[in-house]
Write an enzyme that holds these catalytic residues in place. Structure first.
Site, mmCIF file in Angstrom:
data_model
loop_
_atom_site.group_PDB
_atom_site.id
_atom_site.type_symbol
_atom_site.label_atom_id
_atom_site.label_comp_id
_atom_site.label_asym_id
_atom_site.label_seq_id
_atom_site.Cartn_x
_atom_site.Cartn_y
_atom_site.Cartn_z
ATOM 1 N N HIS A 66 -95.448 11.785 13.311
ATOM 2 C CA HIS A 66 -94.588 10.599 13.253
ATOM 3 C C HIS A 66 -93.283 10.971 12.539
ATOM 4 O O HIS A 66 -93.238 11.920 11.762
ATOM 5 C CB HIS A 66 -95.273 9.450 12.497
ATOM 6 C CG HIS A 66 -96.378 8.788 13.254
ATOM 7 N ND1 HIS A 66 -96.577 7.434 13.242
ATOM 8 C CD2 HIS A 66 -97.343 9.300 14.048
ATOM 9 C CE1 HIS A 66 -97.623 7.138 13.998
ATOM 10 N NE2 HIS A 66 -98.110 8.249 14.491
ATOM 11 N N THR A 89 -96.238 1.611 9.146
ATOM 12 C CA THR A 89 -97.205 1.626 8.048
ATOM 13 C C THR A 89 -98.524 1.124 8.610
ATOM 14 O O THR A 89 -98.583 0.058 9.231
ATOM 15 C CB THR A 89 -96.719 0.730 6.892
ATOM 16 O OG1 THR A 89 -95.504 1.281 6.372
ATOM 17 C CG2 THR A 89 -97.760 0.664 5.784
ATOM 18 N N GLU A 189 -114.068 5.838 15.292
ATOM 19 C CA GLU A 189 -115.303 5.068 15.385
ATOM 20 C C GLU A 189 -116.516 5.989 15.569
ATOM 21 O O GLU A 189 -116.405 7.114 16.036
ATOM 22 C CB GLU A 189 -115.261 4.130 16.601
ATOM 23 C CG GLU A 189 -114.219 3.058 16.518
ATOM 24 C CD GLU A 189 -112.805 3.598 16.634
ATOM 25 O OE1 GLU A 189 -112.588 4.549 17.425
ATOM 26 O OE2 GLU A 189 -111.917 3.088 15.921
HETATM 27 I I1 8IG Z 1 -104.501 8.367 18.800
HETATM 28 O O1 8IG Z 1 -110.225 6.962 19.332
HETATM 29 C C1 8IG Z 1 -106.144 7.404 18.399
HETATM 30 N N1 8IG Z 1 -106.144 6.457 17.482
HETATM 31 N N2 8IG Z 1 -109.656 3.808 16.086
HETATM 32 N N3 8IG Z 1 -109.955 5.409 17.729
HETATM 33 C C2 8IG Z 1 -109.165 4.764 16.830
HETATM 34 N N4 8IG Z 1 -107.885 5.051 16.678
HETATM 35 C C3 8IG Z 1 -107.389 6.008 17.449
HETATM 36 C C4 8IG Z 1 -108.128 6.709 18.380
HETATM 37 C C5 8IG Z 1 -109.503 6.390 18.533
HETATM 38 N N5 8IG Z 1 -107.322 7.609 18.968
#
Ligand code: 8IG
Length: 268
Positions: A66, A89, A189
């Site tokens: 970022h 943020t 997750e």
């Molecule tokens: I880039 O698979 C990204 N951000 N929660 N799960 C979640 N956030 C993410 C994922 C993902 N890939």
């Protein structure tokens, strides 16, 4: 120290932005999430770049890949000016919900009537290969938080403006739509949580966007949400998740995503 209200801090930030850019008003705001970093160049010509740290309430980027700057971009082929935030943020940073939605409130204070929220996320549909952009049709906010303060019962019907989604599909009729589920993060997750998200009606899992969209609606802005599926959500494919994979999928999809956003914003 005098504690400012969120609205006062946003006005202070918007004032600094207009001083730096020499532009009293911006028309549309764009928040670049994971994988979207290189797209700003394709949207138009950068007129001014401002370090986040120069603007009240903003901080440097906390995520690899970022950019800790914001830019004022002249949209190609239209008289419009975009305020492009190179990073956001995240709720998981623990700075509170006010910090999460400060950019949104600043955009509103800077005159933006429309905000485009982008993110990188995990996809639940195995047909969505890494690098697939998906329109957000609706969301499920699992953070347990709201950016709205006080007894202000903000309506979230059609939060992701149908007119803007239609416009996006005019530009690219192949764009799928999905329900975005925000988890707190920063861990990804478990496969069981991804199955839960699917049962709840989700198609995308991520760590941003929903609180920002709510704040944008509260501020009266129209919202377009576009997710870039950078990885199959946990358990959807056999391989483990990595942030490197996220960055690479973003780089591979940058041109398509940048062109897509440029065309959508150009038509707004
Ligand atoms: I880039 O698979 C990204 N951000 N929660 N799960 C979640 N956030 C993410 C994922 C993902 N890939």
């Amino acid at each position: 120290m005098i504690t400012e209200s969120p609205a006062e801090l946003a006005r202070a930030a918007a004032t600094v932005i207009s001083e730096h850019t020499g532009t009293p008003q911006h028309d549309v705001a764009l928040v670049l999430g994971s994988g979207w970093g290189q797209t700003a160049d394709l949207v138009g010509e950068t007129v001014t770049t401002i370090e986040n740290t120069a603007v009240p309430g903003f901080t440097d980027a906390a995520v690899a890949g970022h950019t800790g700057t914001m830019r004022s971009v002249q949209i190609s082929g239209s008289g419009k000016r975009a305020l492009v935030f190179g990073t956001r943020t995240h709720f998981y940073e623990g700075r509170g919900v006010r910090a999460v939605v400060h950019a949104v409130r600043t955009a509103a204070a800077a005159g933006c009537r429309t905000i485009v929220l982008t993110n990188g996320c995990g996809g639940l549909d195995p047909d969505w290969a890494p690098g697939t952009p998906v329109l957000i049709s609706d969301h499920i906010n699992l953070t347990g938080e709201s950016p709205v303060e006080g007894a202000n019962f903000v309506d979230l019907t059609d939060l992701y403006t149908p007119r803007l989604r239609d416009l996006a599909r005019e530009v690219d009729p192949s764009l799928p739509e999905g329900v975005y589920v925000q988890f707190r993060g920063p861990h990804y997750e478990t496969p069981a949580e991804v199955r839960m998200a699917k049962i709840l009606g989700g198609d995308l899992v991520g760590m941003s966007t929903t609180l920002e969209a709510i704040a944008a609606r509260e501020a009266g802005m129209e919202v377009l949400g576009v997710s870039l599926v950078t990885n199959p959500a946990a358990g959807i494919s056999k391989t483990a998740l990595s942030h490197q994979e996220v960055i690479e999928a973003g780089q591979a999809a940058a041109e398509r995503c940048g062109t897509l956003l440029a065309q959508i914003i150009g038509r707004m």
